[in-house]
Every structure is written in C-alpha cells, then in structure tokens.
Design an enzyme around this catalytic site. Structure first.
Site, PDB file in Angstrom:
ATOM      1  N   SER A  69     -33.085  -0.735   0.084  1.00 35.18           N
ATOM      2  CA  SER A  69     -33.413  -1.999   0.462  1.00 35.18           C
ATOM      3  C   SER A  69     -33.924  -2.314   1.879  1.00 35.18           C
ATOM      4  O   SER A  69     -34.554  -1.551   2.390  1.00 35.18           O
ATOM      5  CB  SER A  69     -32.519  -2.834  -0.193  1.00 35.18           C
ATOM      6  OG  SER A  69     -32.991  -4.277  -0.560  1.00 35.18           O
ATOM      7  N   HIS A 109     -31.700  -2.784  -9.173  1.00 36.38           N
ATOM      8  CA  HIS A 109     -31.865  -2.625  -7.931  1.00 36.38           C
ATOM      9  C   HIS A 109     -30.841  -1.513  -6.993  1.00 36.38           C
ATOM     10  O   HIS A 109     -31.066  -1.096  -6.051  1.00 36.38           O
ATOM     11  CB  HIS A 109     -31.748  -4.058  -7.087  1.00 36.38           C
ATOM     12  CG  HIS A 109     -32.177  -4.070  -5.718  1.00 36.38           C
ATOM     13  ND1 HIS A 109     -33.499  -3.486  -5.294  1.00 36.38           N
ATOM     14  CD2 HIS A 109     -31.443  -4.407  -4.448  1.00 36.38           C
ATOM     15  CE1 HIS A 109     -33.320  -3.680  -3.793  1.00 36.38           C
ATOM     16  NE2 HIS A 109     -32.285  -4.209  -3.602  1.00 36.38           N
TER      17      HIS A 109
END
Length: 250
Positions: free
Chosen positions: A92, A228
């Site tokens: 990320s 995610h």
C-alpha cells in the site's frame, strides 16, 4: 542509526539478501514481525523498517515529506557495500515509499535493489478512485478502515488507540497526496514484482498491473484471493513467490 531502525544484525561478507519491508499507511514495522520469524527461505532475510512517528519511533516527530520519511533507510542502503544485494518490499503506502527509494537511489548513482516488490498499491500517477484522504471526518475514516480490514476491531473501539491510529493515518494520507502531486512517474532500472488482491477496492488487479510502465527491466504480476490486506493472508505463498523471483535475478 538516526532515522532508521531494524532489529536484524548488520550485513557482512556473504550475507543473505536482505528484503527491506515498508509498512502500509497507519502501520509500523510490526506488520512484518512475523515475516522475520518465518522459517525460510534460506538466503533471504526480511527486515522491517520503522518510520518516524510510529512504533518504536513514536516519540519522533512524524515526517512532513516522503524524502524525510526515507532519509534513514536511504542512508542505510547507500552505506552498504556495492556487492551486497538487497530488495525492497512495500505494501500500500509502503509500495509508494519503496518505489521512491529506488528512484532516489538511481538519481544518486547508488546501487539499485535486485527486486522491487510493490503490493496492494496503484502506481504513481494512477487516478485515485477510492477517495481515501486525510481530510475525511473521523467517522468516515473509521468506516473505511473497518471495510478495508487490517486494523483490529478492538483498536477502533478503544478511544485512545483509535485516536493514535487516526492521527497516524492522516499524516500518512497527507504525505501520499503531497507526494503524488509533486512527483512525475519515471521508470526505474530494476525488476518489479507487483502483487494484488482480486477484491482489493484500493488497488484492483488492473491497477497493480500498471506498475509495468515503471520499470525498464523485468516485470511480474501476481494476483491473490482477498481484499486490501491479502499480503498477510497469503504470507507463505508470497514469501515463496519473492524467493522464486529473486532466484531469477540474483
């Protein structure tokens, strides 16, 4: 060392390849502690990087610029003997930081990583479609964190811990938005392994595949089941993928 901390022993002659691991927004080096304890693969050591203002460095002021966040890590990498290979891994926000580390090393004429692993992240310059930004209300940001996963529910329910998480998240999101506004994407001369989750709302597979444009070298793209934080759900498989990819470039 000022600006950089890890708990691994310093490298020496014939040392295994070190994979420096950069955390997601709001995260710390703790995200990779279990990677350090993973039994294998031989010849690879995962080194969690602690950024200023969090974890064991919580008493330091948080960085206002990406270059400031990376200063200590870059000094560590620049001081390594040229013959000692290393790799960078980021998830990320950490993927953006890993890319910027490679870009700055290249500009300084320093050795580049044998492999750049970018996980759960759209490349620099890709359109931000999710609206995750630092000026969201507390309620909206907490709702986004709950839906993304990765932050324990008990942390979000605890007033003091929730306040710390939100403050760190806002610092990181503002850091990223400022970086994206100023930096012009350019390819780096090192291989990239891009990892994505098939149900990741922040970085769907078509965006993780777009990292191909940011390398002048080899490129691999792997997609795993999950959202995610697929990286930690499939840690064993991903560690093996990193090992196998490193074996082709080192």
């Amino acid at each position: 060392m000022s600006g950089y901390r890890c708990s691994a022993a310093p490298p020496g002659p014939g040392a295994p390849i070190r994979v420096y691991c950069l955390p997601h927004a709001g995260g710390s080096a703790d995200a990779y502690r279990n990677w350090m304890r993973f039994p294998g693969p031989p010849g690879v050591i995962f080194v969690p990087v602690e950024l200023p203002g969090r974890g064991s460095r919580r008493d330091e002021p948080p960085p206002c610029e990406v270059a400031e966040a990376l200063r200590g890590l870059l000094a560590e990498l620049a001081g390594r003997p040229p013959e000692e290979p290393f790799a960078l891994l980021g998830h990320s926000m950490g993927a953006q930081l890993a890319y910027e580390s490679a870009r700055l090393l290249a500009r300084a004429g320093r050795p580049l990583p044998q492999l750049l692993v970018v996980s759960g992240s759209r490349p620099i310059g890709a359109t931000d479609r999710d609206g995750l930004h630092g000026d969201l209300s507390d309620e909206a940001l907490i709702d986004r964190l709950r839906r993304l996963g990765g932050t324990p529910t008990e942390v979000l329910r605890h007033r003091g811990l929730r306040r710390l998480v939100l403050a760190t998240m806002r610092v990181d999101l503002n850091l990223l938005s400022g970086y994206a506004a100023r930096v012009r994407p350019e390819p780096v001369a090192c291989p990239i392994l891009a990892l994505g989750g098939d149900a990741d709302p922040l970085a769907p597979p078509e965006l993780t595949a777009a990292w191909r444009a940011l390398t002048d070298s080899a490129f691999w793209h792997r997609v795993y089941p999950g959202g995610h934080f697929f990286l930690h759900e499939h840690r064993t498989a991903i560690i093996e993928q990193i090992r196998a990819t490193l074996a082709t470039v080192w």
